[in-house]
Design a protein around this motif. Structure first.
Motif, PDB file in Angstrom:
ATOM      1  N   PHE A   1       0.829  -1.194   0.000  1.00  0.00           N
ATOM      2  CA  PHE A   1       0.000   0.000   0.000  1.00  0.00           C
ATOM      3  C   PHE A   1       0.869   1.252   0.000  1.00  0.00           C
ATOM      4  O   PHE A   1       2.040   1.216   0.394  1.00  0.00           O
ATOM      5  CB  PHE A   1      -0.921  -0.002   1.229  1.00  0.00           C
ATOM      6  CG  PHE A   1      -1.823  -1.204   1.259  1.00  0.00           C
ATOM      7  CD1 PHE A   1      -3.046  -1.182   0.624  1.00  0.00           C
ATOM      8  CD2 PHE A   1      -1.429  -2.370   1.889  1.00  0.00           C
ATOM      9  CE1 PHE A   1      -3.865  -2.292   0.627  1.00  0.00           C
ATOM     10  CE2 PHE A   1      -2.240  -3.489   1.901  1.00  0.00           C
ATOM     11  CZ  PHE A   1      -3.469  -3.457   1.266  1.00  0.00           C
ATOM     12  N   ASN A   2       0.283   2.345  -0.448  1.00  0.00           N
ATOM     13  CA  ASN A   2       1.016   3.611  -0.495  1.00  0.00           C
ATOM     14  C   ASN A   2       1.294   4.160   0.897  1.00  0.00           C
ATOM     15  O   ASN A   2       2.294   4.828   1.115  1.00  0.00           O
ATOM     16  CB  ASN A   2       0.256   4.643  -1.312  1.00  0.00           C
ATOM     17  CG  ASN A   2       0.202   4.255  -2.778  1.00  0.00           C
ATOM     18  OD1 ASN A   2       1.136   3.640  -3.291  1.00  0.00           O
ATOM     19  ND2 ASN A   2      -0.880   4.609  -3.446  1.00  0.00           N
ATOM     20  N   ASN A   3       0.364   3.888   1.826  1.00  0.00           N
ATOM     21  CA  ASN A   3       0.559   4.378   3.192  1.00  0.00           C
ATOM     22  C   ASN A   3      -0.255   3.522   4.156  1.00  0.00           C
ATOM     23  O   ASN A   3      -1.040   2.666   3.750  1.00  0.00           O
ATOM     24  CB  ASN A   3       0.176   5.867   3.315  1.00  0.00           C
ATOM     25  CG  ASN A   3      -1.254   6.136   2.864  1.00  0.00           C
ATOM     26  OD1 ASN A   3      -2.173   5.436   3.258  1.00  0.00           O
ATOM     27  ND2 ASN A   3      -1.432   7.152   2.024  1.00  0.00           N
ATOM     28  N   GLN A   4      -0.044   3.761   5.422  1.00  0.00           N
ATOM     29  CA  GLN A   4      -0.692   2.955   6.449  1.00  0.00           C
ATOM     30  C   GLN A   4      -2.210   3.157   6.469  1.00  0.00           C
ATOM     31  O   GLN A   4      -2.965   2.245   6.786  1.00  0.00           O
ATOM     32  CB  GLN A   4      -0.105   3.287   7.821  1.00  0.00           C
ATOM     33  CG  GLN A   4      -0.482   2.288   8.875  1.00  0.00           C
ATOM     34  CD  GLN A   4       0.318   2.462  10.147  1.00  0.00           C
ATOM     35  OE1 GLN A   4       1.063   3.415  10.304  1.00  0.00           O
ATOM     36  NE2 GLN A   4       0.170   1.518  11.056  1.00  0.00           N
ATOM     37  N   GLU A   5      -2.652   4.329   6.078  1.00  0.00           N
ATOM     38  CA  GLU A   5      -4.095   4.612   6.054  1.00  0.00           C
ATOM     39  C   GLU A   5      -4.811   3.714   5.036  1.00  0.00           C
ATOM     40  O   GLU A   5      -5.879   3.161   5.328  1.00  0.00           O
ATOM     41  CB  GLU A   5      -4.335   6.090   5.729  1.00  0.00           C
ATOM     42  CG  GLU A   5      -5.791   6.486   5.862  1.00  0.00           C
ATOM     43  CD  GLU A   5      -5.971   7.981   5.658  1.00  0.00           C
ATOM     44  OE1 GLU A   5      -6.862   8.325   4.864  1.00  0.00           O
ATOM     45  OE2 GLU A   5      -5.247   8.774   6.282  1.00  0.00           O
ATOM     46  N   GLU A   6      -4.235   3.547   3.851  1.00  0.00           N
ATOM     47  CA  GLU A   6      -4.824   2.649   2.851  1.00  0.00           C
ATOM     48  C   GLU A   6      -4.858   1.219   3.370  1.00  0.00           C
ATOM     49  O   GLU A   6      -5.831   0.491   3.164  1.00  0.00           O
ATOM     50  CB  GLU A   6      -4.029   2.697   1.544  1.00  0.00           C
ATOM     51  CG  GLU A   6      -4.237   3.931   0.728  1.00  0.00           C
ATOM     52  CD  GLU A   6      -3.441   3.897  -0.572  1.00  0.00           C
ATOM     53  OE1 GLU A   6      -2.916   2.820  -0.938  1.00  0.00           O
ATOM     54  OE2 GLU A   6      -3.357   4.949  -1.217  1.00  0.00           O
TER      55      GLU A   6
END
Length: 116
Positions: free
Chosen positions: A24-29
């Protein structure tokens, strides 16, 4: 927990365990995907338990017992009741349930839908 429920939970764990944050691009995704997976799984489990709770009420009214949703299952032909007092057997009731139901027969727990 029935074997079916355990298999479902194991499958969920496998799915979540196979996700890596690096995908994923970041932890939120990453969190959004995991939350969506859990939401869909719990929604599916809730719908299944609602059906089983309704079935437990229907069978309980016909045999004169208080039955928990976790103690009943069904397929196209039968309703299955696993009485905790008799852990090795499952009562099988032919569908549609009559106003006063009697077990069609008993089957071993190992051969019942509770053990699938």
């Amino acid at each position: 927990m029935t074997n079916n429920e355990k298999k479902g939970l194991d499958r969920l764990c496998d799915i979540v365990g196979s996700l890596m944050i690096s995908q994923f691009n970041n932890q939120e995704e990453y969190r959004e995907v995991i939350n969506l997976i859990f939401y869909e799984w719990t929604k599916e489990e809730t719908i299944e338990m609602d059906k089983r709770n309704t079935l437990a009420i229907e069978l309980g009214e016909r045999i004169g017992l208080d039955i928990e949703g976790s103690e009943v299952m069904e397929d196209d032909k039968y309703v299955y009741y696993h009485n905790p007092e008799y852990p090795d057997e499952v009562e099988r009731y032919q569908k549609p349930l009559p106003m006063i139901a009697e077990p069609w027969d008993d089957i071993p727990y190992e051969k019942s839908p509770f053990n699938l």
